[in-house]
Design an enzyme around this catalytic site. Structure first.
Site, short mmCIF file in Angstrom:
data_model
loop_
_atom_site.label_atom_id
_atom_site.label_comp_id
_atom_site.label_asym_id
_atom_site.label_seq_id
_atom_site.Cartn_x
_atom_site.Cartn_y
_atom_site.Cartn_z
NE ARG A 52 -4.15 -1.52 2.06
CZ ARG A 52 -3.75 -2.56 3.21
NH1 ARG A 52 -3.00 -2.00 3.85
NH2 ARG A 52 -4.80 -3.23 3.37
CD GLU A 197 -6.82 -13.06 10.22
OE1 GLU A 197 -7.21 -12.09 9.39
OE2 GLU A 197 -5.74 -13.78 10.36
CE LYS A 212 -8.26 -19.10 10.39
NZ LYS A 212 -7.45 -18.91 11.69
N GLY A 310 0.63 -16.49 12.91
CA GLY A 310 2.23 -16.52 13.04
C GLY A 310 3.10 -16.21 11.29
N1 HSE Z 1 -5.68 -14.47 13.53
C1 HSE Z 1 -6.01 -16.11 12.42
C2 HSE Z 1 -5.50 -16.83 14.11
C3 HSE Z 1 -4.74 -16.65 12.10
O1 HSE Z 1 -5.42 -16.22 15.31
O2 HSE Z 1 -5.87 -17.57 14.09
C4 HSE Z 1 -5.30 -16.56 10.84
O3 HSE Z 1 -6.51 -17.00 10.30
#
Ligand code: HSE
Length: 437
Positions: A52, A197, A212, A310
């Protein structure tokens, strides 16, 4: 290299997005370049990086000449063979992935929201153009669960999946339980560690895990589960009080995603904080670790465990996808979502059945337990145990009940009736209890 060894193929990659994971891909492709070349016969090189802000200081340095702010350059450049989408979101990322597929460039993405919400359209376009989409990094970070579902379990009906698939939430719940710190303090820590996130609402609302779960359910059952058919609750409703009672009862609280087909082939997909028996292996999954327990009709139970978030773990999955995408460049292999007609229907959340934990704050007087038990019994819900801490001085007291199997609809009706009792002083708190069977 000997005289007979063929020269490695140079594969130029366009990387869109240089956040935590994008930087990890860049760094680790360089770190293990020799190993990758030996194993794959290819040199995977990032030819262009979409950012960006061209002038932003970066922990992982990138040569200035690789940077651009316009993803269209990746599509237009004929020397770029594979596109990596790590910009996130579901609008610009959607346009980018569509453009890449139309340009016949394989796509690697870690964008679970994009696939959960628009996977049906994207995989139709991929199929039409005979170009693969890879998405190992979209589910459970470094754990190779997508490859397992697509390849290792191809011969199995999937009976059920139980997953701890949000590292941020698991970190928060672990820290609350182990250190007795507040939800807000634990969230701050998770963000500082780079697990959350950009907008942590997606994590704590349960939607990141739900996205997911939609992907895993769709792969397992061959139809795109619609986000509106999924039941989702976040960790923001978990308190230290409930963790304490859960511990006394022999449970821990996890943000658990459950995917399961019933005997009619209807598919249940839900994500919510749930009580998990402390004796179960999923109870020992702590911190930012994820775990996915898959039961197939042939393979039985299998367990996948690893870092679910991570920079390094997630970039490991992107790199794996890059090597798979590179192997398709000669046009020999198509990989993606495979629709089929064996299932095809979601199960209404109200019909899903679990045990429950119920905590009430009630007036400390005779007959209260009987009133509550009657309202539960009227709806076919049995009580398996009760805790009421003794406090002879208090006017109101917690009343904690463990309830037998019931459909969510009956439970909601019972809760509404219980909440209306004069002796019930606060909004009832209830959580699902998973037997993991
Ligand atoms: N923020 C997500 C988590 C990682 O804490 O699992 C990516 O999906």
């Amino acid at each position: 290299m000997t005289a007979n060894t063929p020269a490695p193929r140079i594969i130029r990659i366009g990387l869109a997005g240089f956040g935590n994971v994008g930087a990890g891909v860049f760094k680790n492709l360089e770190k293990n370049a020799d190993l990758l070349k030996e194993r794959t016969g290819s040199v995977l090189t990032i030819a262009k990086v979409v950012v960006r802000d061209l002038d932003k200081a970066r922990e992982v340095p990138v040569p200035r000449e690789l940077l651009t702010t316009d993803w269209r350059e990746l599509i237009a450049d004929p020397s770029i063979a594979i596109i990596v989408e790590l910009i996130g979101g579901t609008t610009e990322a959607f346009d980018l992935v569509c453009a890449a597929l139309k340009a016949k460039k394989p796509v690697v993405t870690g964008n679970k929201a994009l696939l959960a919400e628009r996977g049906r359209e994207l995989f139709a376009l991929a199929e039409e153009n005979k170009v693969p989409i890879y998405f190992e990094a979209a589910v459970a970070g470094g754990i190779p669960i997508i490859m397992a579902m697509q390849e290792a379990f191809v011969g199995n009906h999937i009976e059920r999946i139980h997953g701890i698939i949000n590292g941020t939430c698991n970190y928060i719940l672990t820290r609350m339980e182990q250190a007795g710190i507040s939800y807000a303090e634990a969230l701050n820590e998770a963000q500082a560690q780079g697990y959350a996130e950009a907008d942590p609402t997606l994590d704590v609302s349960g939607w990141d895990a739900a996205h997911k779960a939609i992907i895993l359910a769709s792969l397992s059952y061959g139809f795109w589960v619609k986000p509106e058919d999924v039941y989702v609750e976040g960790v923001d409703r978990v308190t230290l009080t409930d963790m304490g009672f859960a511990a006394k009862l022999g449970y821990t609280i996890k943000l658990l995603s459950v995917i399961r087909a019933d005997e009619l082939g209807r598919v249940e997909v839900r994500t919510q904080p749930s009580l998990v028996p402390r004796s179960h292996v999923l109870a020992s999954v702590k911190g930012a670790f994820n775990a996915v327990l898959v039961k197939g009709d042939i393979v039985g139970e299998t367990l996948f465990y690893g870092k679910g978030a991570g920079q390094d773990p997630t970039s490991s999955s992107v790199i794996s996808d890059l090597t798979a995408a590179a192997a398709t460049l000669d046009g020999s292999r198509y990989s993606g979502f495979v629709p089929h007609g064996l299932y095809g229907q979601s199960k209404p959340a109200d019909e899903t059945v679990t045990h429950y934990y119920l905590r009430l704050n009630v007036a400390d007087k005779p007959g209260v337990l009987a009133q509550v038990a009657t309202l539960l019994g009227d709806r076919g819900i049995g009580i398996s145990s009760v805790i009421q801490p003794e406090d002879l001085t208090a006017e109101s007291t917690p009343l904690v009940l463990m309830l037998d199997d019931a459909p969510l609809k009956a439970m909601k009706l019972a809760i509404a009736a219980i909440a209306a009792l004069e002796c019930v002083r606060e909004e009832p708190v209830w959580l699902r209890v998973e037997t993991l069977e």
